[in-house]
Structures are given as C-alpha cells and as structure tokens.
Scaffold this active site. Structure first.
Site, mmCIF file in Angstrom:
data_model
loop_
_atom_site.group_PDB
_atom_site.id
_atom_site.type_symbol
_atom_site.label_atom_id
_atom_site.label_comp_id
_atom_site.label_asym_id
_atom_site.label_seq_id
_atom_site.Cartn_x
_atom_site.Cartn_y
_atom_site.Cartn_z
ATOM 1 N N VAL A 32 -13.558 -17.162 -7.020
ATOM 2 C CA VAL A 32 -12.879 -15.894 -7.265
ATOM 3 C C VAL A 32 -12.830 -15.618 -8.767
ATOM 4 O O VAL A 32 -12.950 -16.528 -9.591
ATOM 5 C CB VAL A 32 -11.443 -15.882 -6.693
ATOM 6 C CG1 VAL A 32 -11.469 -16.097 -5.185
ATOM 7 C CG2 VAL A 32 -10.568 -16.926 -7.364
ATOM 8 N N VAL A 42 -11.804 -22.920 -13.936
ATOM 9 C CA VAL A 42 -11.958 -23.576 -12.638
ATOM 10 C C VAL A 42 -12.942 -22.771 -11.795
ATOM 11 O O VAL A 42 -12.828 -21.553 -11.694
ATOM 12 C CB VAL A 42 -10.599 -23.681 -11.892
ATOM 13 C CG1 VAL A 42 -10.792 -24.254 -10.497
ATOM 14 C CG2 VAL A 42 -9.622 -24.530 -12.696
ATOM 15 N N HIS A 79 -6.918 -5.990 -0.098
ATOM 16 C CA HIS A 79 -5.890 -4.960 -0.053
ATOM 17 C C HIS A 79 -4.756 -5.387 0.871
ATOM 18 O O HIS A 79 -4.878 -5.322 2.094
ATOM 19 C CB HIS A 79 -6.478 -3.631 0.413
ATOM 20 C CG HIS A 79 -5.482 -2.520 0.400
ATOM 21 N ND1 HIS A 79 -4.861 -2.106 -0.749
ATOM 22 C CD2 HIS A 79 -4.960 -1.761 1.391
ATOM 23 C CE1 HIS A 79 -4.017 -1.131 -0.474
ATOM 24 N NE2 HIS A 79 -4.058 -0.908 0.836
ATOM 25 N N SER A 101 0.842 -1.187 0.000
ATOM 26 C CA SER A 101 0.000 0.000 0.000
ATOM 27 C C SER A 101 0.887 1.249 0.000
ATOM 28 O O SER A 101 1.640 1.465 -0.939
ATOM 29 C CB SER A 101 -0.945 -0.021 1.208
ATOM 30 O OG SER A 101 -1.946 0.946 1.062
ATOM 31 N N ASP A 106 -16.699 -16.529 -12.396
ATOM 32 C CA ASP A 106 -15.779 -17.438 -11.713
ATOM 33 C C ASP A 106 -15.163 -18.451 -12.672
ATOM 34 O O ASP A 106 -13.950 -18.694 -12.681
ATOM 35 C CB ASP A 106 -16.548 -18.144 -10.589
ATOM 36 C CG ASP A 106 -15.702 -19.112 -9.780
ATOM 37 O OD1 ASP A 106 -14.519 -19.261 -10.085
ATOM 38 O OD2 ASP A 106 -16.247 -19.712 -8.838
ATOM 39 N N ASP A 135 -11.814 -18.747 -15.986
ATOM 40 C CA ASP A 135 -10.442 -19.254 -16.038
ATOM 41 C C ASP A 135 -10.392 -20.774 -16.103
ATOM 42 O O ASP A 135 -9.311 -21.368 -16.032
ATOM 43 C CB ASP A 135 -9.645 -18.756 -14.828
ATOM 44 C CG ASP A 135 -10.168 -19.304 -13.507
ATOM 45 O OD1 ASP A 135 -11.316 -19.786 -13.484
ATOM 46 O OD2 ASP A 135 -9.432 -19.247 -12.510
ATOM 47 N N ASP A 141 -13.902 -21.699 -8.372
ATOM 48 C CA ASP A 141 -13.283 -21.672 -7.045
ATOM 49 C C ASP A 141 -13.682 -20.454 -6.223
ATOM 50 O O ASP A 141 -13.087 -20.169 -5.184
ATOM 51 C CB ASP A 141 -11.762 -21.738 -7.166
ATOM 52 C CG ASP A 141 -11.199 -20.711 -8.143
ATOM 53 O OD1 ASP A 141 -11.905 -19.726 -8.454
ATOM 54 O OD2 ASP A 141 -10.052 -20.878 -8.605
ATOM 55 N N ASP A 158 -8.673 -6.170 -4.570
ATOM 56 C CA ASP A 158 -8.337 -5.010 -3.743
ATOM 57 C C ASP A 158 -9.528 -4.054 -3.724
ATOM 58 O O ASP A 158 -10.089 -3.715 -4.761
ATOM 59 C CB ASP A 158 -7.105 -4.303 -4.319
ATOM 60 C CG ASP A 158 -6.493 -3.303 -3.356
ATOM 61 O OD1 ASP A 158 -7.247 -2.547 -2.718
ATOM 62 O OD2 ASP A 158 -5.257 -3.260 -3.254
#
Length: 558
Positions: free
Chosen positions: A288, A284, A486, A212, A279, A282, A286, A450
């Site tokens: 995220v 997969v 973050h 940061s 999700d 990509d 998971d 973030d």
C-alpha cells in the site's frame, strides 16, 4: 451498462436489509416491553415542525450478525434473541408539504440500554432508513445503544430523481434543505425525546456514527447543531458537495478534452506500477501507499507509456498509451479551471480508478475514470452521483446530458452549482467554536485509497479548522488509513476501535493518540496504527516485526 446507485457508497448487507421483522408475542412481558405502545410517548417538541403520528412495534427474539465493514468504527457483532421497541415518528414542517419519518430502536433486554444514544448516518442521496443504516443500527443495538435514523422526507433511495424537482426547472428546495441539514437536528431532538419517554431519563451521552454521506452529516451537525451530539465519528465525509460532485466527473471531462478514452487495463496497470514504486517510501514494503505526496513527486506516469500491457480483456491494447498516462495524472491532480485555479482534489495514487482492478469496490461499481470498451472501441462512463447532481439540481432538467461536457461547460456547471447551493449543503465551515464550547469531540478518518471521495478534501477541512483554531487537537482529530477504500474495502481494514476511543474521549477525557487497524500482506494479517494528523506512523526498524503494532509509533508534533 447499468449501475446500481446503492453500490456507489455501499454494498448489499450480508443480512436481509430493512427494518426488523414484525413482532412476535413475548412469553413474559417485562415493564419496558409493556411500555412499547404509542401512549407511552409524548409528542416531541420541534420548533417549526408538527408531529403527525407515533407508531410502535415490540420486536422480540431478534437475531442478526453485522460485519465491521458496515459499522465503520466498530467491530463485527452478533445479536441473539434481542428485544427492543421500534418507534417511528412521522412529522411535517407546516407549509412545506413534507412528510419526514424518524425511526428509533430502544433496547429492552439482551442487551439492556446502556444509557446512551448512537445515531447512524446515511449514504449517497439517502439521509438514512436504508440498507446500510439498518446494519449500523443493528450493531448499535447489539452494544446496548438506543439508536435513531431519519429519511429526511425523501425516502430511502440513493438517487434523487423521485423528489429533486417539483417540476422541470424547479428544485424541491425544502426537501434538499431537509437532506442537507434540518432533518439531522430534528432526528436528534426526536431521538432524545423518545428515550426520555421510554426510560424516564435522557441519554447520558449521545453519539453520531456515519461514513461518506453519513460523514458529511456528521460534519454538518458539528458545524450547525453543535449541541446535538457529544461525540461524532465522520468517515470519508462527502463534504464540500459542490466541489465534490465536480471532482467526480473531472476524469471523464479530461478524456473528452483530449478525445481519448483509454482501456481500463491501462489505468489498472499504471495504478499497480505506482504502488510498486511508492510502496517502500514509508520504509516498509506492504503493498500500500502511505506517503501519497512522496509518490506524486516520485512516480511519473508518462514514463510508463509504451510499456507492455498484459490484459486478458478482449480488444485491450498491447502497450500503455500516452493518453492513459495523461488521464491517470489528471485524475490524481484533480480538477482545475481554465485559469489553472484548483476546483478540487483528485484521488490518490493507489486508488482504484476503474472499479475493475484487484481491489475494486464491491457491488459492480465502475470508477471515476473508467471506460466501457467493446470491439468498436471505448467510451467514457459518467459517474452517477455527479450526473444526478448536474441534471436535477444544476440544470434542473432530467433530460440534460452530462456525458459529453467540455471543460468550459464543466466549469460553468461548477460555478452555477456553488453559487446556488453552497450555503444550503456546504459543510466547509471551519469555525467549530460552539461545538468546542459544548464539549463536543470529533474524529474524522479517510482511507487513502478511497475511489470516490478525495482524501485530501477531508484533510483540507481538518487543516482549515487547525488554522482557525490552533487548539483544535483538543476536540478534533483526523486519521488517514493507508490502503483502505471508500469506508471499507481494500487490503486495509477499518479503525474498528475508534468509536470506543471517541467515547472514552467524551466521557473520560482520554484523547485517542493512535488507532489500530489491520492490513493484509500476502494473505497474512499485520497490525498497524493510524496517527492523528499531522503525525505519521513510523516503523521502528530495530523492533524487527512490521506486523506488530507495538513496533510503530506516531511521530511529529500534533
């Protein structure tokens, strides 16, 4: 509602913050312990500065546990019965009426010194010598590093009201300059000088570790003081300050422009829908979002308007409004001028925009696009860092109100801010020729979720360096961490091997081809790898187990 400024960039450490306790009598002093006296240390020579005092304190039987969250690129560590020399150097830049303190911890035993220096960065408006810095120093000490921090002459507060103005309308430019750059090089010079006096030799290698605000400091060091450190780890760097502070207030300004302030449950629901739809991009599932650009192209928030909203918060609407869809889209797209020229990037889909979602930041921090709702309706929340900057440094007036800005007023504040301060605090110089020539190595990393600093800002800098210096991968690499918040937080852990990988790169020439991290999926830990941009982590479907880092590989041309 009050906000603890510390929680904007950190959370309270798990151990007692601040310097170690007063020294206790050592049972059998050893030579280094006996040398922990002011007379041991030669006053550091700093051009343009004058040392006022050197104070020492021998700390014995020091124990602490430091979580990986507060070490950023290193794993958790426990110290037990450690002995070190705590040295504080107070100095001034004659004529500037400043009083800067540098603090160094020099290991004596358990562990002994590893012949290296690790400096720890600050956060928010604090240059260092605050809670998170001390946690990082404890961790560095536990690994045998001598470690150093500076307060830049402004103390440990993360908000600038106590020092920003010498009088209404007049910014304390000397202290801002110290915070922005000067104190960073001073601390490196002082730290190395203290090590020379204490151990009889300079450190073999010197490193910087920060996130940061500490990440911004790391980039400033690489750009302006290329010989200060051999290796720099800069996480989620708060660089491009004038653009960054503008971007933080953009969601509120946009809400002002449409005169609508959606309930936080609406934005949280839209974030959850984005994760659900994006999700799998990509390959997969998971929990995220790894393919941010693919998500922005695929998920249209406006199509979710009118969907039922299940929110337990009082007075929440029953459906997602069109205004909420507009606000979240604007928050993702970023800030723009009236002529549609971009000011800065927005946060990514999947980031917690309200501070009240399932992966809300710790410490009660509200988000960039949150609102405060009562039975009478919702009002916007002004993010404190942008508020501090605009009030004290741009308007130069503590009474200036930033919460009701129009787009035109917002744009003018941004223009004024950049004109006046870009050369002083900007960290966007892509010319790292001198850093490369000095043999320096730089790694940056950024959590794609973030909730404060746009990850695309860090990517923007990395690409600017690549464009100017096509061989930059030989000394600078950047890693995106899907799902990480973050500096820490979220379902994804930090790249806790990255600092040792940086050290191997500096000392052995072994470049970090990938860096491991852990992702929690349904309360089960899965192993992943972060790849140096522009490479992407790809899952080998024939491998069969996404939880195994060996089933992932970095694909694409570096």
């Amino acid at each position: 509602m009050c906000l603890n400024p510390l929680s904007v960039f950190s959370t309270n450490p798990p151990t007692t913050p601040g310097p170690p306790p007063p020294p206790t009598m050592a049972a059998a002093p050893i030579p280094l312990a006996a040398a922990c006296t002011p007379s041991t240390f030669t006053a550091p020579s700093i051009f343009g500065a004058s040392v006022l005092s050197i104070d020492t304190s021998l700390v014995t039987n020091f124990s602490a546990s430091v979580l990986s969250a507060f070490r950023y690129t290193q794993p958790s560590i426990t110290l037990s019965n450690t002995t070190f020399c705590n040295v504080t150097v107070t100095y001034t830049h004659p004529g500037q009426n400043d009083n800067v303190i540098v603090e160094a911890w020099l290991p004596v035993e358990n562990p002994s010194w590893n012949q290296r220096l690790q400096a720890i960065g600050g956060g928010g408006f604090a240059a260092g010598r605050f809670e998170l810095t001390y946690e990082g120093m404890k961790g560095a000490l536990g690994d045998g590093y001598a470690t150093v921090t500076t307060d830049a002459g402004i103390g440990s507060s993360q908000e600038p009201s106590g020092w920003a103005l010498v009088s209404p309308g007049n910014v304390n430019l000397y202290k801002l300059r110290n915070l922005g750059s000067v104190s960073l090089n001073d601390a490196a010079i002082i730290g190395k000088s203290l090590i020379q006096s204490f151990y009889g030799e300079e450190p073999k290698y010197s490193y910087w570790n920060g996130c940061s605000g500490g990440g911004r400091q790391g980039l400033m060091l690489a750009q302006r003081y290329p010989t200060a450190y051999d290796g720099i780890a800069a996480g989620a760097p708060a660089n491009y300050w004038t653009e960054l502070f503008a971007s933080m207030q953009w969601p509120e300004v946009f809400m002002n422009s449409i005169q609508s302030y959606p309930h936080h449950c609406e934005l949280d629901a839209l974030t959850a829908l984005a994760v659900q739809e994006c999700d799998k991009l990509d390959g997969v599932v998971d929990g995220v979002i790894a393919d941010v650009d693919g998500c922005l192209a695929k998920f249209d928030p406006s199509k979710a308007a009118g969907k039922p909203l299940n929110c337990s918060s009082p007075n929440a609407p029953s459906t997602i409004s069109e205004a909420a869809a507009q606000v979240i889209k604007a928050s993702w797209e970023g800030s723009f001028k009236a002529n549609d020229e971009r000011i800065w990037y927005g946060l990514n889909p999947g980031a917690d925009l309200t501070g009240q979602g399932p992966y809300a930041p710790p410490g009660g921090t509200l988000g960039l696009a949150t609102t405060i709702c009562t039975g009478e309706g919702c009002v916007p929340f002004t993010f404190p860092l942008s508020d501090f900057w605009n009030r004290y440094f741009v308007a130069k007036d503590p009474s200036f109100v930033t919460g009701n800005l129009t787009k035109a007023e917002f744009e003018k504040l941004y223009r004024d801010s950049r004109r006046e301060y870009h050369s002083m605090v900007g960290t966007d110089d892509p010319d790292l020729t001198d850093f490369r020539a000095a043999g320096g190595k730089l790694v940056t990393y950024h959590g794609l979720s973030d909730y404060v600093i746009a990850p695309k800002g860090t990517l923007h800098y990395h690409e600017a360096v690549r464009s100017l210096m096509p061989d930059s991968s030989k000394f600078y690499r950047h890693y995106d961490i899907p799902g990480m918040g973050h500096c820490f937080g979220g379902p994804t852990g930090q790249p806790t091997s990255l600092f040792d990988q940086l050290r191997a790169w500096v000392e052995n020439g072994t470049a970090p081809e990938s860096s491991p991290y852990e992702l929690m999926v349904s309360n089960q830990a899965q192993q992943r790898i972060a790849c140096p941009h522009p490479q992407k982590a790809k899952f080998n479907k024939g491998c069969g187990n996404a939880a195994d880092a060996a089933c992932w590989a970095c694909k694409g041309k570096l």
